[in-house]
Design a protein around this motif. Structure first.
Motif, PDB file in Angstrom:
ATOM      1  N   PHE A 134       0.841  -1.198   0.000  1.00  0.00           N
ATOM      2  CA  PHE A 134       0.000   0.000   0.000  1.00  0.00           C
ATOM      3  C   PHE A 134       0.877   1.249   0.000  1.00  0.00           C
ATOM      4  O   PHE A 134       0.637   2.220  -0.723  1.00  0.00           O
ATOM      5  CB  PHE A 134      -0.911  -0.009   1.229  1.00  0.00           C
ATOM      6  N   VAL A 135       1.905   1.250   0.817  1.00  0.00           N
ATOM      7  CA  VAL A 135       2.756   2.421   1.017  1.00  0.00           C
ATOM      8  C   VAL A 135       3.648   2.714  -0.187  1.00  0.00           C
ATOM      9  O   VAL A 135       3.821   3.877  -0.583  1.00  0.00           O
ATOM     10  CB  VAL A 135       3.620   2.224   2.281  1.00  0.00           C
ATOM     11  N   ALA A 136       4.228   1.676  -0.770  1.00  0.00           N
ATOM     12  CA  ALA A 136       5.313   1.840  -1.748  1.00  0.00           C
ATOM     13  C   ALA A 136       5.005   2.821  -2.884  1.00  0.00           C
ATOM     14  O   ALA A 136       5.824   3.714  -3.168  1.00  0.00           O
ATOM     15  CB  ALA A 136       5.708   0.479  -2.310  1.00  0.00           C
ATOM     16  N   GLU A 209       1.032 -10.412  -2.899  1.00  0.00           N
ATOM     17  CA  GLU A 209       1.579  -9.636  -1.794  1.00  0.00           C
ATOM     18  C   GLU A 209       3.106  -9.652  -1.826  1.00  0.00           C
ATOM     19  O   GLU A 209       3.732 -10.692  -2.046  1.00  0.00           O
ATOM     20  CB  GLU A 209       1.068 -10.187  -0.463  1.00  0.00           C
ATOM     21  N   ALA A 210       3.687  -8.482  -1.638  1.00  0.00           N
ATOM     22  CA  ALA A 210       5.134  -8.223  -1.585  1.00  0.00           C
ATOM     23  C   ALA A 210       5.726  -7.880  -2.942  1.00  0.00           C
ATOM     24  O   ALA A 210       6.850  -7.374  -2.998  1.00  0.00           O
ATOM     25  CB  ALA A 210       5.908  -9.381  -0.959  1.00  0.00           C
ATOM     26  N   GLN A 211       5.005  -8.108  -4.043  1.00  0.00           N
ATOM     27  CA  GLN A 211       5.593  -7.819  -5.355  1.00  0.00           C
ATOM     28  C   GLN A 211       5.704  -6.319  -5.615  1.00  0.00           C
ATOM     29  O   GLN A 211       6.679  -5.871  -6.221  1.00  0.00           O
ATOM     30  CB  GLN A 211       4.792  -8.513  -6.462  1.00  0.00           C
ATOM     31  N   VAL A 212       4.738  -5.530  -5.176  1.00  0.00           N
ATOM     32  CA  VAL A 212       4.838  -4.080  -5.361  1.00  0.00           C
ATOM     33  C   VAL A 212       6.013  -3.539  -4.546  1.00  0.00           C
ATOM     34  O   VAL A 212       6.785  -2.701  -5.019  1.00  0.00           O
ATOM     35  CB  VAL A 212       3.520  -3.385  -4.962  1.00  0.00           C
ATOM     36  N   SER A 213       6.163  -4.032  -3.332  1.00  0.00           N
ATOM     37  CA  SER A 213       7.299  -3.628  -2.497  1.00  0.00           C
ATOM     38  C   SER A 213       8.614  -4.010  -3.152  1.00  0.00           C
ATOM     39  O   SER A 213       9.591  -3.250  -3.122  1.00  0.00           O
ATOM     40  CB  SER A 213       7.201  -4.281  -1.116  1.00  0.00           C
TER      41      SER A 213
END
Length: 279
Positions: A134-136, A209-213
């Motif tokens: 969400f943050v990235a 989950e975690a791929q955008v980060s």
């Protein structure tokens, strides 16, 4: 004709004894941009579809921003002291708290934000990587604002450039009249605007989950690594550049890139978590 850095008063507003600096205003702009983008992010998947006690709300955004500000300030300061001047601050520990003297590290700030968002995820019973994803995409425009602040301050100037380069600029603050790359603007364009566009578009489609980060880590690491070739290393770290061929900023980007690659690979290999199973 070579450009000369325009003298810009670092104080934007003077109210009696109170001075409001441009650099501080760019930090406020960064936090405002985060708030604006995060509210838009609430309408993206999977956040818009999470129901029940774990549903995302404006209150979540406000709390994430508050904790993120603490992470940026504390982590950025400690990271600068640890990564860039460990010997000096080991012998002058009280000066760690002299934040008005300047000295902030992006990599330290990033670690501070990760720690603050881990606390947020734990306290709100949300999946950590869902929070970080969400943050990235909301971060790069804030980084761009910070680079504008660096330019206004006339700091973090670039390496010597060919005088024929149309945008080569003389920074009198460097102590020389050598034309230089305006590396603050390069970083504004690369780590700020370009990374924002790429990451925002990538994150618009629901990912594991975690791929955008992971894409943030890879993207920032690569773009900062490139920008460092045009940025003058800190005077007290010239020896590292001469000994290894890489600046401190580049060395700090290497683990970021590797961590991003490993994280994306790990996320791609995981079984997708059903939306209904998310808190």
């Amino acid at each position: 004709m070579t450009l000369t850095f325009p003298h810009i008063n670092p104080v934007a507003i003077q109210l009696g004894p109170v001075a409001i600096h441009w650099y501080g205003l760019t930090y406020l702009a960064a936090f405002a941009l985060f708030m604006l983008l995060a509210l838009r992010r609430l309408h993206h998947q999977p956040y818009a579809s999470v129901q029940g006690p774990g549903a995302w709300s404006r209150r979540d955004v406000e709390d994430m921003l508050f904790l993120g500000v603490l992470g940026v300030v504390i982590g950025g300061r400690l990271g600068y002291c640890l990564f860039y001047k460990p010997v000096y601050y080991a012998t002058h520990p009280l000066e760690i708290f002299f934040v008005w003297q300047g000295g902030m590290s992006f990599h330290g700030g990033m670690l501070g934000v990760i720690a603050s968002q881990w606390w947020f995820a734990r306290s709100r019973h949300k999946p950590f990587w869902q929070v970080m994803d969400f943050v990235a995409p909301c971060v790069p425009l804030g980084l761009a604002a910070g680079r504008i602040g660096n330019f206004i301050n006339g700091e973090l100037w670039g390496r010597a450039a060919d005088a024929a380069l149309p945008w080569a600029m003389i920074f009198p603050q460097s102590g020389t009249m050598v034309p230089r790359h305006p590396s603050q603007i390069y970083q504004f364009l690369l780590e700020g605007l370009l990374l924002f566009v790429l990451l925002w578009l990538y994150a618009r489609k629901e990912r594991r989950e975690a791929q955008v980060s992971a894409v943030f880590l890879i993207g920032y690491g690569v773009l900062r690594f490139v920008a460092e070739y045009f940025r003058e290393p800190d005077a007290h770290l010239q020896w590292l550049q001469q000994a290894s061929g890489l600046s401190m900023g580049q060395w700090l980007c290497v683990p970021m890139i590797l961590a991003g690659i490993l994280l994306w690979t790990w996320a791609a290999a995981r079984r997708p978590q059903p939306l209904a199973a998310r808190p």
